[in-house]
Design a protein around this motif. Structure first.
Motif, PDB file in Angstrom:
ATOM      1  N   CYS A  70       0.836  -1.197   0.000  1.00 18.60           N
ATOM      2  CA  CYS A  70       0.000   0.000   0.000  1.00 18.60           C
ATOM      3  C   CYS A  70       0.877   1.254   0.000  1.00 18.60           C
ATOM      4  N   GLN A  71       0.306   2.311  -0.472  1.00 20.31           N
ATOM      5  CA  GLN A  71       0.977   3.609  -0.559  1.00 20.31           C
ATOM      6  C   GLN A  71       0.181   4.611   0.272  1.00 20.31           C
ATOM      7  N   LYS A  72       0.770   5.770   0.508  1.00 24.46           N
ATOM      8  CA  LYS A  72       0.080   6.780   1.301  1.00 24.46           C
ATOM      9  C   LYS A  72      -1.275   7.154   0.721  1.00 24.46           C
ATOM     10  N   ASN A  73      -1.374   7.172  -0.606  1.00 28.19           N
ATOM     11  CA  ASN A  73      -2.649   7.560  -1.214  1.00 28.19           C
ATOM     12  C   ASN A  73      -3.715   6.472  -1.095  1.00 28.19           C
ATOM     13  N   ASP A  74      -3.367   5.294  -0.530  1.00 31.42           N
ATOM     14  CA  ASP A  74      -4.355   4.257  -0.260  1.00 31.42           C
ATOM     15  C   ASP A  74      -5.111   4.524   1.042  1.00 31.42           C
ATOM     16  N   ALA A  75      -4.649   5.474   1.827  1.00 27.16           N
ATOM     17  CA  ALA A  75      -5.322   5.809   3.082  1.00 27.16           C
ATOM     18  C   ALA A  75      -6.685   6.401   2.782  1.00 27.16           C
ATOM     19  N   GLY A  76      -7.621   6.176   3.689  1.00 22.94           N
ATOM     20  CA  GLY A  76      -8.937   6.767   3.520  1.00 22.94           C
ATOM     21  C   GLY A  76     -10.048   5.887   4.040  1.00 22.94           C
ATOM     22  N   LYS A  77     -11.255   6.204   3.624  1.00 17.55           N
ATOM     23  CA  LYS A  77     -12.460   5.521   4.064  1.00 17.55           C
ATOM     24  C   LYS A  77     -12.790   4.381   3.104  1.00 17.55           C
ATOM     25  N   TYR A  78     -13.054   3.209   3.666  1.00 18.78           N
ATOM     26  CA  TYR A  78     -13.425   2.040   2.882  1.00 18.78           C
ATOM     27  C   TYR A  78     -14.735   1.473   3.429  1.00 18.78           C
ATOM     28  N   THR A  79     -15.556   0.985   2.531  1.00 18.38           N
ATOM     29  CA  THR A  79     -16.811   0.350   2.923  1.00 18.38           C
ATOM     30  C   THR A  79     -16.744  -1.127   2.551  1.00 18.38           C
ATOM     31  N   ILE A  80     -17.107  -1.966   3.505  1.00 14.45           N
ATOM     32  CA  ILE A  80     -17.112  -3.410   3.288  1.00 14.45           C
ATOM     33  C   ILE A  80     -18.565  -3.880   3.351  1.00 14.45           C
ATOM     34  N   ASN A  81     -18.999  -4.565   2.312  1.00 14.40           N
ATOM     35  CA  ASN A  81     -20.345  -5.128   2.273  1.00 14.40           C
ATOM     36  C   ASN A  81     -20.254  -6.633   2.462  1.00 14.40           C
ATOM     37  N   LEU A  82     -20.980  -7.146   3.437  1.00 11.30           N
ATOM     38  CA  LEU A  82     -20.986  -8.572   3.745  1.00 11.30           C
ATOM     39  C   LEU A  82     -22.362  -9.138   3.416  1.00 11.30           C
ATOM     40  N   LYS A  83     -22.375 -10.331   2.861  1.00 13.66           N
ATOM     41  CA  LYS A  83     -23.647 -10.932   2.477  1.00 13.66           C
ATOM     42  C   LYS A  83     -23.584 -12.439   2.697  1.00 13.66           C
ATOM     43  N   ASN A  84     -24.621 -12.972   3.313  1.00 17.21           N
ATOM     44  CA  ASN A  84     -24.785 -14.418   3.406  1.00 17.21           C
ATOM     45  C   ASN A  84     -26.269 -14.743   3.349  1.00 17.21           C
ATOM     46  N   SER A  85     -26.639 -15.990   3.616  1.00 17.19           N
ATOM     47  CA  SER A  85     -28.043 -16.402   3.490  1.00 17.19           C
ATOM     48  C   SER A  85     -28.953 -15.697   4.502  1.00 17.19           C
ATOM     49  N   ALA A  86     -28.396 -15.170   5.576  1.00 19.32           N
ATOM     50  CA  ALA A  86     -29.194 -14.486   6.594  1.00 19.32           C
ATOM     51  C   ALA A  86     -29.407 -13.011   6.286  1.00 19.32           C
ATOM     52  N   GLY A  87     -28.680 -12.462   5.330  1.00 14.53           N
ATOM     53  CA  GLY A  87     -28.863 -11.053   5.004  1.00 14.53           C
ATOM     54  C   GLY A  87     -27.558 -10.375   4.654  1.00 14.53           C
ATOM     55  N   THR A  88     -27.573  -9.059   4.740  1.00 11.99           N
ATOM     56  CA  THR A  88     -26.378  -8.274   4.404  1.00 11.99           C
ATOM     57  C   THR A  88     -26.056  -7.324   5.545  1.00 11.99           C
ATOM     58  N   LYS A  89     -24.823  -6.922   5.568  1.00 18.27           N
ATOM     59  CA  LYS A  89     -24.357  -5.964   6.572  1.00 18.27           C
ATOM     60  C   LYS A  89     -23.283  -5.114   5.925  1.00 18.27           C
TER      61      LYS A  89
END
Length: 111
Positions: free
Chosen positions: A11-30
């Protein structure tokens, strides 16, 4: 509890920041948001390095903090001296928290 590790290689300095992770399984998403900070080695102290209060057995050094702190606060400086006879570097102080320090117990003509 279950933990997940996310590794970002090269990773480089410009990789810093806000990331969103979407999780999904048979019970739903988060969705989760993380903030990534990239930390690296700091730059070198900025010139000029000043030599003050020079005596036969002591010297006071002062310098400016590096322009690049590596993405984290500078916690300490390590000061070393080189012996002119052996050409070896030895640590004078390893926990210097300010940008000025008086080195004592020097030997005239060899350091």
């Amino acid at each position: 509890a279950v933990y997940t590790t996310l590794t970002v290689r090269e990773c480089q300095k410009n990789d810093a920041g806000k990331y969103t992770i979407n999780l999904k399984n048979s019970a739903g998403t988060k969705e989760a948001t993380i903030f990534m900070k990239v930390v690296g080695k700091p730059g070198i102290p900025t010139a000029p390095i000043r030599f003050n209060e020079v005596t036969a057995d002591a010297i006071t050094l002062s310098w400016a903090a590096p322009k690049d702190d590596g993405g984290a606060e500078i916690t300490n400086y390590i000061l070393e001296k080189r012996d002119n006879v052996t050409n070896k570097w030895v640590t004078c102080a390893s926990a210097v928290q300010k940008t000025t320090f008086r080195i004592t117990r020097l030997h005239e003509g060899t350091e």
